[in-house]
Scaffold this motif. Structure first.
Motif, PDB file in Angstrom:
ATOM      1  N   ALA A   1     -79.963 -41.043  23.217  1.00  0.00           N
ATOM      2  CA  ALA A   1     -81.301 -41.380  23.708  1.00  0.00           C
ATOM      3  C   ALA A   1     -82.008 -40.165  24.271  1.00  0.00           C
ATOM      4  CB  ALA A   1     -81.204 -42.462  24.779  1.00  0.00           C
ATOM      5  N   ALA A   2     -81.251 -39.254  24.867  1.00  0.00           N
ATOM      6  CA  ALA A   2     -81.873 -38.051  25.433  1.00  0.00           C
ATOM      7  C   ALA A   2     -82.521 -37.225  24.341  1.00  0.00           C
ATOM      8  CB  ALA A   2     -80.826 -37.231  26.175  1.00  0.00           C
ATOM      9  N   ALA A   3     -81.793 -37.036  23.246  1.00  0.00           N
ATOM     10  CA  ALA A   3     -82.345 -36.265  22.140  1.00  0.00           C
ATOM     11  C   ALA A   3     -83.551 -36.970  21.537  1.00  0.00           C
ATOM     12  CB  ALA A   3     -81.283 -36.047  21.072  1.00  0.00           C
ATOM     13  N   THR A   4     -83.467 -38.308  21.423  1.00  0.00           N
ATOM     14  CA  THR A   4     -84.582 -39.071  20.878  1.00  0.00           C
ATOM     15  C   THR A   4     -85.813 -38.935  21.758  1.00  0.00           C
ATOM     16  OG1 THR A   4     -83.056 -40.659  19.912  1.00  0.00           O
ATOM     17  CG2 THR A   4     -85.338 -41.370  20.169  1.00  0.00           C
ATOM     18  N   ALA A   5     -85.607 -39.044  23.079  1.00  0.00           N
ATOM     19  CA  ALA A   5     -86.729 -38.917  24.006  1.00  0.00           C
ATOM     20  C   ALA A   5     -87.337 -37.530  23.938  1.00  0.00           C
ATOM     21  CB  ALA A   5     -86.273 -39.227  25.426  1.00  0.00           C
ATOM     22  N   LEU A   6     -86.472 -36.514  23.844  1.00  0.00           N
ATOM     23  CA  LEU A   6     -86.982 -35.147  23.757  1.00  0.00           C
ATOM     24  C   LEU A   6     -87.824 -34.979  22.506  1.00  0.00           C
ATOM     25  CD1 LEU A   6     -87.146 -32.215  24.607  1.00  0.00           C
ATOM     26  CD2 LEU A   6     -84.990 -31.821  23.411  1.00  0.00           C
TER      27      LEU A   6
ATOM     28  N   PRO B   1     -96.779 -38.617  27.113  1.00  0.00           N
ATOM     29  CA  PRO B   1     -96.360 -39.851  26.466  1.00  0.00           C
ATOM     30  C   PRO B   1     -95.515 -40.690  27.392  1.00  0.00           C
ATOM     31  CG  PRO B   1     -95.035 -38.015  25.708  1.00  0.00           C
ATOM     32  CD  PRO B   1     -96.125 -37.439  26.566  1.00  0.00           C
ATOM     33  N   SER B   2     -95.253 -41.914  26.944  1.00  0.00           N
ATOM     34  CA  SER B   2     -94.501 -42.833  27.780  1.00  0.00           C
ATOM     35  C   SER B   2     -93.010 -42.676  27.594  1.00  0.00           C
ATOM     36  CB  SER B   2     -94.907 -44.279  27.473  1.00  0.00           C
ATOM     37  OG  SER B   2     -94.707 -44.553  26.100  1.00  0.00           O
ATOM     38  N   ALA B   3     -92.539 -41.454  27.368  1.00  0.00           N
ATOM     39  CA  ALA B   3     -91.102 -41.189  27.323  1.00  0.00           C
ATOM     40  C   ALA B   3     -90.550 -41.309  28.730  1.00  0.00           C
ATOM     41  CB  ALA B   3     -90.863 -39.777  26.777  1.00  0.00           C
ATOM     42  N   PRO B   4     -89.223 -41.519  28.863  1.00  0.00           N
ATOM     43  CA  PRO B   4     -88.652 -41.684  30.207  1.00  0.00           C
ATOM     44  C   PRO B   4     -88.624 -40.368  30.939  1.00  0.00           C
ATOM     45  CG  PRO B   4     -86.934 -41.749  28.534  1.00  0.00           C
ATOM     46  CD  PRO B   4     -88.244 -41.743  27.805  1.00  0.00           C
TER      47      PRO B   4
ATOM     48  N   ALA C   1     -83.292 -31.425  31.594  1.00  0.00           N
ATOM     49  CA  ALA C   1     -84.617 -30.994  32.041  1.00  0.00           C
ATOM     50  C   ALA C   1     -85.323 -30.322  30.872  1.00  0.00           C
ATOM     51  CB  ALA C   1     -84.504 -30.029  33.210  1.00  0.00           C
ATOM     52  N   TYR C   2     -86.516 -30.805  30.571  1.00  0.00           N
ATOM     53  CA  TYR C   2     -87.321 -30.260  29.484  1.00  0.00           C
ATOM     54  C   TYR C   2     -88.476 -29.490  30.111  1.00  0.00           C
ATOM     55  CZ  TYR C   2     -84.740 -34.157  27.489  1.00  0.00           C
ATOM     56  OH  TYR C   2     -83.740 -35.034  27.146  1.00  0.00           O
ATOM     57  N   VAL C   3     -88.497 -28.192  29.904  1.00  0.00           N
ATOM     58  CA  VAL C   3     -89.426 -27.310  30.600  1.00  0.00           C
ATOM     59  C   VAL C   3     -90.493 -26.814  29.624  1.00  0.00           C
ATOM     60  CG1 VAL C   3     -89.652 -25.245  32.029  1.00  0.00           C
ATOM     61  CG2 VAL C   3     -87.519 -26.569  32.070  1.00  0.00           C
ATOM     62  N   HIS C   4     -91.743 -26.999  29.997  1.00  0.00           N
ATOM     63  CA  HIS C   4     -92.863 -26.494  29.215  1.00  0.00           C
ATOM     64  C   HIS C   4     -93.427 -25.275  29.929  1.00  0.00           C
ATOM     65  CE1 HIS C   4     -97.281 -26.777  27.895  1.00  0.00           C
ATOM     66  NE2 HIS C   4     -96.603 -26.357  26.847  1.00  0.00           N
TER      67      HIS C   4
ATOM     68  N   GLY D   1     -96.646 -11.158  25.791  1.00  0.00           N
ATOM     69  CA  GLY D   1     -96.249 -10.061  26.666  1.00  0.00           C
ATOM     70  C   GLY D   1     -96.514 -10.299  28.129  1.00  0.00           C
ATOM     71  N   GLU D   2     -97.330 -11.312  28.457  1.00  0.00           N
ATOM     72  CA  GLU D   2     -97.602 -11.611  29.868  1.00  0.00           C
ATOM     73  C   GLU D   2     -96.507 -12.501  30.441  1.00  0.00           C
ATOM     74  OE1 GLU D   2    -101.485 -12.823  30.924  1.00  0.00           O
ATOM     75  OE2 GLU D   2    -102.492 -11.324  29.689  1.00  0.00           O
ATOM     76  N   ALA D   3     -96.586 -12.751  31.721  1.00  0.00           N
ATOM     77  CA  ALA D   3     -95.560 -13.536  32.404  1.00  0.00           C
ATOM     78  C   ALA D   3     -95.677 -15.011  32.048  1.00  0.00           C
ATOM     79  CB  ALA D   3     -95.684 -13.355  33.913  1.00  0.00           C
ATOM     80  N   TRP D   4     -94.543 -15.637  31.767  1.00  0.00           N
ATOM     81  CA  TRP D   4     -94.507 -17.081  31.578  1.00  0.00           C
ATOM     82  C   TRP D   4     -94.559 -17.775  32.931  1.00  0.00           C
ATOM     83  CZ3 TRP D   4     -95.082 -19.171  26.965  1.00  0.00           C
ATOM     84  CH2 TRP D   4     -94.633 -18.505  25.816  1.00  0.00           C
ATOM     85  N   ARG D   5     -95.158 -18.950  32.932  1.00  0.00           N
ATOM     86  CA  ARG D   5     -95.136 -19.814  34.107  1.00  0.00           C
ATOM     87  C   ARG D   5     -94.819 -21.241  33.654  1.00  0.00           C
ATOM     88  NH1 ARG D   5     -94.317 -15.845  36.211  1.00  0.00           N
ATOM     89  NH2 ARG D   5     -95.510 -14.743  37.816  1.00  0.00           N
ATOM     90  N   VAL D   6     -94.159 -21.980  34.500  1.00  0.00           N
ATOM     91  CA  VAL D   6     -93.779 -23.350  34.185  1.00  0.00           C
ATOM     92  C   VAL D   6     -94.987 -24.266  34.380  1.00  0.00           C
ATOM     93  CG1 VAL D   6     -92.333 -25.293  34.872  1.00  0.00           C
ATOM     94  CG2 VAL D   6     -91.356 -22.996  34.737  1.00  0.00           C
ATOM     95  N   ASP D   7     -95.359 -25.000  33.324  1.00  0.00           N
ATOM     96  CA  ASP D   7     -96.532 -25.875  33.370  1.00  0.00           C
ATOM     97  C   ASP D   7     -96.161 -27.344  33.479  1.00  0.00           C
ATOM     98  OD1 ASP D   7     -99.445 -25.976  33.225  1.00  0.00           O
ATOM     99  OD2 ASP D   7     -99.142 -27.066  31.358  1.00  0.00           O
ATOM    100  N   ASP D   8     -94.901 -27.668  33.269  1.00  0.00           N
ATOM    101  CA  ASP D   8     -94.446 -29.039  33.428  1.00  0.00           C
ATOM    102  C   ASP D   8     -92.939 -29.065  33.279  1.00  0.00           C
ATOM    103  OD1 ASP D   8     -94.716 -31.725  33.940  1.00  0.00           O
ATOM    104  OD2 ASP D   8     -95.487 -32.260  31.958  1.00  0.00           O
ATOM    105  N   ILE D   9     -92.296 -30.006  33.963  1.00  0.00           N
ATOM    106  CA  ILE D   9     -90.865 -30.245  33.787  1.00  0.00           C
ATOM    107  C   ILE D   9     -90.670 -31.746  33.690  1.00  0.00           C
ATOM    108  CG2 ILE D   9     -88.539 -29.961  34.713  1.00  0.00           C
ATOM    109  CD1 ILE D   9     -89.516 -27.602  36.342  1.00  0.00           C
ATOM    110  N   LEU D  10     -89.974 -32.166  32.642  1.00  0.00           N
ATOM    111  CA  LEU D  10     -89.646 -33.569  32.467  1.00  0.00           C
ATOM    112  C   LEU D  10     -88.157 -33.736  32.725  1.00  0.00           C
ATOM    113  CD1 LEU D  10     -91.594 -34.227  29.145  1.00  0.00           C
ATOM    114  CD2 LEU D  10     -92.452 -34.363  31.471  1.00  0.00           C
ATOM    115  N   PHE D  11     -87.810 -34.489  33.747  1.00  0.00           N
ATOM    116  CA  PHE D  11     -86.414 -34.791  34.040  1.00  0.00           C
ATOM    117  C   PHE D  11     -86.118 -36.192  33.541  1.00  0.00           C
ATOM    118  CE2 PHE D  11     -85.380 -31.168  36.530  1.00  0.00           C
ATOM    119  CZ  PHE D  11     -86.522 -30.803  37.227  1.00  0.00           C
ATOM    120  N   GLN D  12     -85.006 -36.338  32.871  1.00  0.00           N
ATOM    121  CA  GLN D  12     -84.672 -37.651  32.346  1.00  0.00           C
ATOM    122  C   GLN D  12     -83.474 -38.254  33.084  1.00  0.00           C
ATOM    123  OE1 GLN D  12     -83.777 -37.769  28.199  1.00  0.00           O
ATOM    124  NE2 GLN D  12     -84.308 -39.926  28.055  1.00  0.00           N
TER     125      GLN D  12
END
Length: 218
Positions: free
Chosen positions: A12-17, A40-43, A197-200, A207-218
């Motif tokens: 289910a985790a893979a499906t939700a991802l 989306p309405s994923a868990p 944890a799915y991190v966007h 080349g610029e710095a990445w920043r975390v814009d969302d984290i989905l914890f299941q």
């Protein structure tokens, strides 16, 4: 994601991802990247953090942040990693958000405050977490940990899924299995908890710095 990655993980985790990635539900803003459609309405539970959520808290006025002290063992800062490396930034942010200390924090969400203050997060995501801070005191589990003057340690294992889109110059996804363990200063150790944890991540240009814009914890 293999069975050894997370305790109790299932297909289910893979499906939700896959559903989340297909919909590209970023949820919290556009700092440095493209704004996707509504989450989306994923868990998923944005801003809940990789820790047990108290279930016995009554509605109350928002709690102020904790003392602002440093958790036992410290936490990484963006300058400690290669900020052009999405792996390093996502791992660092998750480590901060899963590390808290009952002697300096009023509750688990203070870890989110540290992550935002240190600069791991986009402005939009930090604002979203601030808006949704808990409106009540932590529950019985936090109180138990506080009785042991406990802090958490965090271990992360990469857990990429085949459905993950390829990185672009301005957008990346990372998946980790996050294991947090509460440890008391009196020698007590609580049961570890592991969640995917799915991190966007986003940035304005290659080349610029990445920043975390969302984290989905299941």
């Amino acid at each position: 994601m293999t069975p050894s990655v997370t305790r109790g993980a299932t297909a289910a985790a893979a499906t939700a991802l896959a559903a989340v990635l297909t919909a590209v539900g970023c949820g919290s803003g556009t700092d440095g990247g493209r704004q996707g459609p509504a989450t989306p309405s994923a868990p998923a539970a944005t801003g809940t953090g990789p820790y047990p959520i108290p279930s016995d808290a009554a509605e109350a006025e928002p709690l102020p942040a904790g003392s602002g002290g440093t958790p036992k063992g410290g936490v990484p800062r963006p300058d400690d990693v290669d900020q052009a490396d999405a792996d390093a930034v996502s791992k660092g942010a998750l480590t901060v958000m899963g590390t808290f200390d009952t002697t300096v924090d009023r509750g688990p969400s203070d870890a989110e405050v540290r992550a935002a203050s240190a600069g791991w997060l986009t402005h939009a995501y930090a604002a979203s977490l601030s808006k949704h801070r808990p409106r009540a005191a932590p529950g019985a589990q936090w109180q138990e940990w506080a009785g042991h003057r406990a802090y958490t340690t965090v271990a992360l294992q990469k857990a990429e899924d085949a459905a993950k889109p390829a990185d672009t110059d301005t957008e990346a996804w990372r998946q980790w299995a996050v294991t947090t363990t509460p440890r008391g200063r009196d020698g007590w150790t609580g049961e570890p908890a592991t969640v995917p944890a799915y991190v966007h991540l986003t940035r304005k240009a290659a080349g610029e710095a990445w920043r975390v814009d969302d984290i989905l914890f299941q």
